[in-house]
Design a protein around this motif. Structure first.
Motif, PDB file in Angstrom:
ATOM      1  N   SER A  30       4.114  -6.208  -8.850  1.00  0.00           N
ATOM      2  CA  SER A  30       3.275  -7.085  -9.656  1.00  0.00           C
ATOM      3  C   SER A  30       4.092  -8.045 -10.515  1.00  0.00           C
ATOM      4  O   SER A  30       3.546  -9.005 -11.054  1.00  0.00           O
ATOM      5  N   ASN A  32       3.908  -7.267 -16.378  1.00  0.00           N
ATOM      6  CA  ASN A  32       4.333  -6.192 -15.485  1.00  0.00           C
ATOM      7  C   ASN A  32       5.826  -5.886 -15.654  1.00  0.00           C
ATOM      8  O   ASN A  32       6.243  -4.728 -15.510  1.00  0.00           O
ATOM      9  N   ALA A  84      -1.895  -8.119  -6.045  1.00  0.00           N
ATOM     10  CA  ALA A  84      -1.663  -8.603  -7.404  1.00  0.00           C
ATOM     11  C   ALA A  84      -1.585 -10.125  -7.449  1.00  0.00           C
ATOM     12  O   ALA A  84      -2.060 -10.749  -8.402  1.00  0.00           O
ATOM     13  N   MET A  95       4.118  -1.182  -9.667  1.00  0.00           N
ATOM     14  CA  MET A  95       4.238  -2.070 -10.826  1.00  0.00           C
ATOM     15  C   MET A  95       5.300  -3.137 -10.595  1.00  0.00           C
ATOM     16  O   MET A  95       5.148  -4.282 -11.015  1.00  0.00           O
TER      17      MET A  95
END
Length: 427
Positions: free
Chosen positions: A375, A55, A244, A372
């Motif tokens: 994560s 990530n 996540a 993102m």
């Protein structure tokens, strides 16, 4: 003349094969790589930090590579060169992961890093193929097809490849790597070298906009008029930590705490994804009726209740759990997947609507940036909780993130609604 070429569903399904393979690989990797790392690393936090590496690479490199693929011009066009480099290398090194793990930790890490870099090279260009080949008025339909195939890829990974993992650890890596290579071959021979809608797709490629949002527009969120928008984005960042982290650490909990077979752990996690795929459309319809934010708030209340109940399910942590105990956990995870559909299906449309039609791209980039970025830290953060407080803290920690996200989303949506009402009144 080029702009009036007929829309081809066949090409969209071919492009969808790339997203199918992408989700197949990532889903299986996220479920089983922590277990493979566990052969050498006991700490769940360190394993989680390694899992966050993909990530980190995504946040740093995908926008750059995506923008690069907009500008490059070769005999193969602008997207295919990245696929030619990234997809075969990613397929090969994914196949090599279990063999690297059988040698030493350092060989495994080298193989893993090369695999992650190769995946990063082709991820944005393969996603960009859809808008390149699709007129703007058909992109919602095409995106639905692409995401459906991605969902199927995730289910195949957790139900099909997990079963193979129980037979031999290398089998699912070989099969997934071959499927990725087959997807590459299909894309190579099907997609256009000079696709008809490439000029208009440059402004619509979602993940690539994250960098532009970060460098050119993130500072705007400090302004008072964007306070509600910022709270909503913070909510998304926080609840993605819970999601996540759980995705990366669930198999560790199931194997190390419940003494499940590794293949059964991944198969069990599949019920969460299965529910999301089944209920994605109904959740979207519910969001249209109740509103996006209210539907998300319902999910943010339900999911912590479901997660907190999991450590209290009848189970035996000293011996392998029975079939009925595993089935009960699968049912609870399926219900959790329904609640997750209430949240995740609404999130991107909610954010993209925040700035009106003129700022869809800006807020799209922010959505991908915040989701993102979470994560990166999520697997290591929840892994650290498991190290300090034992394995069940995975579900407690995830639940806390959803409750905090509930607060920020509710507050942010109220502020945005009030601003909208004030603007309407002024107009």
């Amino acid at each position: 003349m080029k702009q009036h070429m007929p829309f081809s569903y066949g090409k969209i399904f071919a492009i969808g094969s790339g997203f199918f393979a992408l989700m197949l690989i990532w889903t299986f990797y996220n479920a089983y790589m922590p277990l493979i790392l566990g052969d050498y690393i006991e700490s769940r936090a360190i394993r989680g930090a390694i899992m966050g590496l993909d990530n980190l690479l995504a946040v740093l490199l995908i926008p750059i590579i995506g923008a690069w693929s907009d500008k490059v011009d070769t005999k193969l066009g602008n997207r295919l060169p990245f696929l030619v480099v990234g997809m075969p290398i990613a397929a090969l090194f994914f196949i090599l992961i279990p063999y690297g793990a059988a040698v030493t930790l350092w060989v495994l890490l080298v193989v893993d890093i090369i695999f992650l870099l190769a995946m990063t090279i082709y991820r944005a260009p393969v996603i960009a193929l859809m808008p390149d080949h699709t007129p703007p008025d058909k992109r919602s339909t095409a995106n639905g097809i692409i995401n459906f195939m991605g969902g199927i890829g995730a289910l195949v990974a957790l139900f099909g490849l997990s079963t193979l993992y129980g037979i031999d650890r290398s089998y699912p890596f070989i099969i997934a790597g071959l499927l990725l290579f087959l997807a590459f071959m299909l894309l190579y021979f099907v997609v256009d070298r000079r696709p008809p809608y490439v000029d208009s797709s440059k402004e619509d490629l979602e993940e690539v906009k994250a960098t532009q949002s970060f460098f050119h527009g993130l500072g705007k969120l400090k302004k008072p008029e964007f306070r509600g928008h910022l709270f909503i984005l913070i909510a998304i960042f926080i609840y993605f930590i819970g999601y996540a982290g759980l995705e990366a650490q669930f198999t560790v909990y199931a194997v190390e705490y419940l003494n499940m077979e590794e293949s059964t752990a991944g198969f069990t996690l599949g019920f969460f994804s299965l529910a999301f795929v089944i209920f994605a459309i109904p959740a979207g319809l519910l969001g249209s009726k109740l509103g996006k934010a209210p539907t998300m708030l319902i999910g943010l209340v339900l999911l912590p209740i479901i997660f907190v109940s999991i450590p209290f399910l009848p189970s035996i942590s000293t011996v392998a759990p029975s079939i009925n105990q595993v089935l009960l956990l699968q049912i609870v995870l399926f219900i959790g997947g329904i609640a997750w559909s209430f949240i995740n299906v609404q999130a991107y449309p909610l954010v993209s609507d925040l700035g009106g039609k003129n700022k869809i791209g800006y807020f799209t980039g922010l959505y991908y940036l915040f989701s993102m970025a979470s994560s990166i830290v999520a697997p290591g953060m929840l892994g650290l909780l498991m190290d300090i407080f034992s394995h069940p803290s995975l579900f407690y920690g995830a639940s806390v993130t959803f409750l905090i996200a509930f607060y920020f989303l509710r507050k942010g949506s109220l502020i945005v609604r009030q601003q909208h009402n004030n603007n309407s009144f002024s107009a």
